[in-house]
Structure formats: C-alpha cells, structure tokens
Write a protein that holds these residues in place. Structure first.
Motif, PDB file in Angstrom:
ATOM      1  N   PRO A 191      -7.480  10.033 -34.151  1.00  0.00           N
ATOM      2  CA  PRO A 191      -8.591  10.705 -33.478  1.00  0.00           C
ATOM      3  C   PRO A 191      -8.243  10.955 -32.003  1.00  0.00           C
ATOM      4  CG  PRO A 191      -9.400   8.887 -34.806  1.00  0.00           C
ATOM      5  CD  PRO A 191      -7.905   8.769 -34.765  1.00  0.00           C
ATOM      6  N   TRP A 215     -13.526  18.493 -35.703  1.00  0.00           N
ATOM      7  CA  TRP A 215     -12.697  18.135 -36.838  1.00  0.00           C
ATOM      8  C   TRP A 215     -11.459  19.022 -36.972  1.00  0.00           C
ATOM      9  CZ3 TRP A 215     -13.315  13.439 -38.181  1.00  0.00           C
ATOM     10  CH2 TRP A 215     -14.582  12.850 -38.051  1.00  0.00           C
ATOM     11  N   ALA A 256     -12.029  14.318 -33.860  1.00  0.00           N
ATOM     12  CA  ALA A 256     -13.089  13.614 -34.594  1.00  0.00           C
ATOM     13  C   ALA A 256     -14.391  13.619 -33.801  1.00  0.00           C
ATOM     14  CB  ALA A 256     -12.658  12.185 -34.872  1.00  0.00           C
ATOM     15  N   GLU A 290     -15.327   6.990 -35.311  1.00  0.00           N
ATOM     16  CA  GLU A 290     -14.446   8.151 -35.443  1.00  0.00           C
ATOM     17  C   GLU A 290     -13.271   7.836 -36.369  1.00  0.00           C
ATOM     18  OE1 GLU A 290     -13.220   9.792 -31.710  1.00  0.00           O
ATOM     19  OE2 GLU A 290     -15.275  10.215 -31.099  1.00  0.00           O
ATOM     20  N   THR A 301     -12.800   9.789 -39.840  1.00  0.00           N
ATOM     21  CA  THR A 301     -11.543  10.512 -40.034  1.00  0.00           C
ATOM     22  C   THR A 301     -10.884  10.060 -41.330  1.00  0.00           C
ATOM     23  OG1 THR A 301     -11.253  10.741 -37.641  1.00  0.00           O
ATOM     24  CG2 THR A 301      -9.290  11.038 -39.019  1.00  0.00           C
TER      25      THR A 301
END
Length: 169
Positions: A30, A85, A104, A120, A124
């Motif tokens: 992330p 994303w 993220a 996050e 993810t």
C-alpha cells in the motif's frame, strides 16, 4: 507465476532475506506504507534495539527510498496514485523480486480492530487475493480476532509461505 504477498514497505528494509527468496515473489505494498519510510528514516526513535542494527536498517530504508525516487520508478509509482486502488507497474527489486504499489483506501471497515495502515493492508490483501506477510504478532492476532478473511503469515515463516501447498485454490 510469482507468489504474491501484501506487506509494509519497511519490512523489505528490515528483513533483507525477503529480497533473496527461493522462488519468484511479488510484494504488493500500500502506498501509505511507502510514505511511512520517510517517517522512519527521519525519526529519532530507534526501529531496532541495537544501535548498529538501527543504523543499518535506517540505511536500508534510505536506499529503498532513493531507489523508488529514481525517475523511472517514481513515474511508475505516481501512475498508481491517479485513482483509488490504482496499481503501479512493477518495480524490480532483484532478479526474483518485484514490487507493486497500490493506492489503497482505508474505508474504516475494521476500524474497531485495526489502525488505518493495517486496514489498508488487509483490504489490499482481500482485493488482490494475496496473503499478508508481517512481523507484528499483535496485528496477526487482531486479524484473527476481527475474523478478517485473509491469509496471514509471520515473516519468520516466509519460506513455508512460499511453498505451493499452502495457498488457497
């Protein structure tokens, strides 16, 4: 196809063995954990108990930052930040290792159990269908307690995690 793991960027600096795996691996990181590298590098707080280990790790963090700031790598990272994303194209960290950055977004889904960075990481992992790799036993415990539907491995079990037979099909 390489094994994939979701991991914090600082783990790659602390655990050098992650950069020389037995097989090919893709670390999905992330973006906010990349930003944490700057905080760790500049923090007067030690990351390691032993002063020489702390200096070594901070040097490795600085090396990773400098590598990611190289123009081609920086361009790849910036592309991932265009949309939530978004994924960067892979950055090679060695012959068998590549790094993919994900922009993220913490949606507070696990806010009661996990901090924003941890959230996050697990989000993810869910989106990428990849296990989490961490050295934080408390984090592993919180993932289990919150019943987060992700695989998680302690870094000490990295070689085991690289085996074919343990991944979901």
């Amino acid at each position: 196809m390489p094994r994939q793991f979701v991991i914090e960027a600082v783990m790659l600096a602390i655990y050098g063995e992650l950069l020389v795996p037995n097989g090919t691996v893709e670390y999905i990181v992330p973006y906010n954990t990349i930003m944490e590298l700057y905080e760790f590098r500049n923090s007067p707080e030690p990351l390691m108990h032993d002063p020489s280990d702390d200096e070594h790790v901070k040097n490795k963090i600085n090396e990773l930052i400098l590598y990611l700031e190289e123009p081609l790598n920086r361009k790849r990272l910036e592309k991932s930040l265009v949309v939530p994303w978004g994924r960067s194209t892979s950055v090679l960290l060695g012959e068998k290792v590549k790094l993919t950055i994900v922009n993220a977004v913490d949606n507070e889904l696990y806010g009661e159990y996990l901090d924003p960075i941890e959230t996050e990481i697990v989000l993810t992992a869910q989106r990428e269908s990849a296990p989490v790799l961490t050295d934080q036993l408390e984090f592993i415990g919180r993932i289990i307690e919150a019943e987060v539907p992700v695989q998680v491995f302690d870094i000490q079990d990295f070689e085991f995690a690289m085996e074919d037979s343990i991944f979901r099909t």
